[in-house]
Design a protein around this motif. Structure first.
Motif: not given
Length: 488
Positions: A9-12, A54-59, A14-21, A114-123
């Motif tokens: 969920i978080l990876a998806m 991001a909200n769903t995956g984290g919260t 991140a990809m949508l965030n980067f693509f859209g913006y 946000p993509v960088l932060v997600t990738c760092i903490f994803l594991p």
């Protein structure tokens, strides 16, 4: 998260965030040809809605990991979301300085950071076996103190940066302090993990540890069972299916309450600048209102999460009743705007920020408590839909329509009966928003009354120990760890 793990969920997201913006950035900087309007809207929609992942995956992951402290967890997480705008502003100033007026730099920052932060903490994001520890609450309070320190520093920076011109070095230093405060909870977490690891290392040599899993659930959803059991009532607190929850009277009540409550405060916040201009407040005051809303939004989130958890744990004080009080408090803020009392917009901005923030941890905690955690990811997002619906009804159809109507009336009073296409309508005076916010106040009061119905319906449920099963499912008895909760 009912189908794929949190990391996916978080990876998806991140990809949508980067693509859209990133696509928006390419358009703004004219690195690609000018797209059609629908394409630009699509890029913005993809980027903006990526935060739902991001909200769903984290919260949802954190609530499942700490089911006995969900109010506290939601308060901390939603509080961080409330500070995110101020955080991004400080980091933007640190990267690009205060003289950089180009919005393209901000768009690019929102695309990659946000993509960088997600990738760092994803594991590290995963649902774990919940073993209750006595010092969990202490850790949460330490995280709260760090969060409060960050909020106070951001407030000071907002005020100081408006009064004085900062150099590039000063912006960088403030950004460094923000980064230190953001990542400082890692010290607490790493220390706690080391303590747990040392404790387990010492225990494993002298304890006979066995793990018993009772009735392990299937990872596949039986949709035929979901449809057949949609109208089959379950006890509150049990794991409802998605349809059982959606067709439940309690969910309908919560949705109505959120539509009126969150929609009303969201309307106030969205129109705060326009309200200030209509009431002839100076620009400096209007910017102060925005800062007050941001900080009090954060305080509302953390205080409602922690306070409701404490009151529930010690006195079985029902969370729906606290939601009722928040809605009644919001009514006062709406009425202050409606009657335009001199200097009341300062108090109203505080009330609106606090009440808007306070509703979210309460609302989302109640959903998890009444309908269980098995399908919480879907129900969490369904509940969040109430915000845009309420915002559209009360903001666009009520406040926006009545504001334009009053503005046209003022133009006609001046003898102006035609205007150029694209010209903004400007309304001046208390009458611009009076009728709208009287209606919003009434709608919010109706929401408070409806929430009292939920209080009465759930009084027996909240009078009991609603977290009892989670405390029993993760315990150590005579050296044996017994767990029967679902592990994703």
């Amino acid at each position: 998260m009912e189908i794929v793990p949190p990391r996916a969920i978080l990876a998806m997201g991140a990809m949508l965030n980067f693509f859209g913006y990133f696509m928006v950035w390419l358009v703004v900087t004219k690195r690609i040809s000018k797209p059609h309007v629908w394409q630009m809207c699509l890029y913005i929609c993809i980027g903006a809605n990526s935060q739902s992942f991001a909200n769903t995956g984290g919260t949802v992951t954190c609530v499942k990991n700490f089911p006995s402290s969900r109010g506290v967890v939601l308060g901390l997480l939603k509080g961080s979301v409330g500070l995110s705008g101020a955080i991004m502003t400080q980091l933007y100033l640190a990267f690009y300085g205060g003289d950089n007026k180009g919005g393209d730099s901000l768009i690019l920052l929102v695309a990659w950071l946000p993509v960088l932060v997600t990738c760092i903490f994803l594991p590290s994001i995963r649902v774990m076996k919940d073993i209750h520890r006595d010092n969990d609450v202490k850790i949460f309070y330490n995280l709260l103190y760090v969060s409060l320190g960050l909020a106070i520093f951001l407030l000071i920076m907002i005020i100081v940066q408006k009064k004085f011109a900062f150099t590039r070095v000063e912006y960088v230093l403030s950004g460094v302090v923000v980064m230190v405060l953001i990542f400082s909870p890692l010290v607490l977490v790493i220390r706690e993990e080391l303590n747990i690891w040392m404790s387990k290392k010492g225990d494993i040599s002298r304890l006979n540890i066995s793990i018993q899993v009772e009735n392990p659930p299937s990872s596949k959803t039986n949709w035929s069972f979901c449809f057949k059991s949609a109208f089959k009532p379950l006890e509150r607190g049990e794991d409802h299916t998605i349809l059982q929850a959606l067709f439940n009277i309690d969910m309908l009540i919560l949705f109505v309450v959120a539509t009126f409550g969150v929609g009303g405060t969201l309307t106030s916040i969205d129109n705060l600048g326009q309200i200030g201009k209509a009431l002839d407040y100076p620009d400096s005051s209007i910017s102060t209102f925005v800062s007050l809303v941001s900080i009090w939004n954060y305080l509302g989130r953390v205080s409602s999460g922690f306070a409701s958890e404490i009151l529930l744990d010690k006195y079985n004080f029902p969370r729906p009743l606290m939601l009722t009080f928040v809605l009644l408090l919001a009514c006062i803020g709406h009425l202050l705007i409606a009657f335009g009392v001199r200097y009341s917009l300062y108090a109203s901005s505080i009330l609106m920020g606090f009440c808007f923030g306070a509703q979210w941890p309460l609302f989302l905690s109640i959903i998890s408590e009444l309908f269980g955690l098995k399908y919480y990811a879907t129900l969490y997002n369904f509940g969040s839909v109430a915000s845009p619906i309420g915002g559209y009804i009360l903001n666009v159809r009520v406040a926006g329509h009545l504001y334009d109507k009053e503005a046209l009336k003022q133009l006609e009073a001046k003898g102006i009966f035609t205007r150029k296409i694209g010209d903004d309508l400007n309304c001046v005076g208390v009458q611009c928003y009076k009728q709208a916010f009287l209606i919003i106040s009434g709608a919010t009061f109706v929401g408070a009354v409806v929430s009292l119905i939920l209080v009465l319906r759930t009084r027996k449920f909240y009078a009991s120990d609603i977290y009892k099963k989670f405390k029993e499912e993760s315990q150590v008895v005579n050296g044996t760890i017994v767990t029967s909760r679902e592990i994703d």
